[in-house]
Each structure stands twice: as C-alpha cells, then as structure tokens.
Design a protein around this motif. Structure first.
Motif: not given
Length: 133
Positions: A64, A97, A119, A121, A123
């Motif tokens: 990540f 992320v 992705l 935040k 998450i």
C-alpha cells in the motif's frame, strides 16, 4: 478465517494511518505480518537489499503506497521500483493509496505497469478484505 497473505507492506508517513491499517489487518487476520516504511527511499532500499540477497528476505505480497511523503514520494518510488520490479521473483500487488481524488493522479497511477489499482483514503474495511483475500 485463514490468512492468504503472509506479508503486507505500508509505505506512508502518516503514523495514525499506519496504526489504523496495521490494527485492521491484525484484528481481521488479513495477513501474518505488516512491514512499514515511512518514505519511498526506505522501502526502495529494502527491495534492493532483497534483490542483492537473492530473495532471502521475505518480500511482501501486497504494497500500500502513499503518494505524498517526504524524502522520496510515491511517484519517485514508483519510477525507481519499476526499474527493479522484474528482478524480484515474488508476485507483488501494489496499490496506490492516496487522499487525492484528482483524476489526473488516478489515471497516472493506473497507467504505471507495477500498479494493481488506485484506492482513495480512507480505505474501507471492504477494500482491505477484497485486496487481501
């Protein structure tokens, strides 16, 4: 629930985020271990060392990666990691992320070969379960 992922790597400079993600992974038993690096340079040094030691170091299966960090940010890490990725024998899923919702950042990240997905935040637990199962 069995753990499918042995090791997860978090590359982020936000200690609150790191603690939260580590706790979620631990409590939900999504991985056996969590490696943490506070910037891209620390992580890159680790991966270069794993190559030099011919994979005697356990390489994480999932990364990540935050984009905004001091010393070496996520973009710089991705640039350098792309150069050495083929030298690492293990399969690694790398997720960018970030709190950035700028479509240019998302498109740029997704266009990089070593990136599995982007992705945003924060998450969600569902994101973690989806990624780590």
């Amino acid at each position: 629930m069995s753990q499918n992922i042995e090791s997860v790597c978090i590359i982020d400079d936000d200690s609150i985020y790191i603690n939260l993600v580590s706790k979620i992974i631990q409590l939900k038993k999504l991985s056996q271990s969590v490696l943490v690096f506070n910037n891209g340079k620390e992580a890159l040094d680790f991966f270069r060392e794993s190559i030099k030691n011919d994979a005697q170091i356990d390489v994480p299966q999932v990364i990540f990666l935050d984009l905004n960090m001091p010393v070496m940010d996520g973009w710089e890490f991705l640039n350098e990691f792309s150069k050495i990725r083929n030298d690492i024998q293990d399969v690694i899923d790398l997720y960018v992320v970030s709190s950035s919702i700028d479509s240019r950042d998302i498109d740029r990240a997704k266009s990089i070969d070593v990136v599995s997905d982007y992705l945003s935040k924060p998450i969600t637990l569902d994101d973690f379960v989806r990624v780590l199962r």
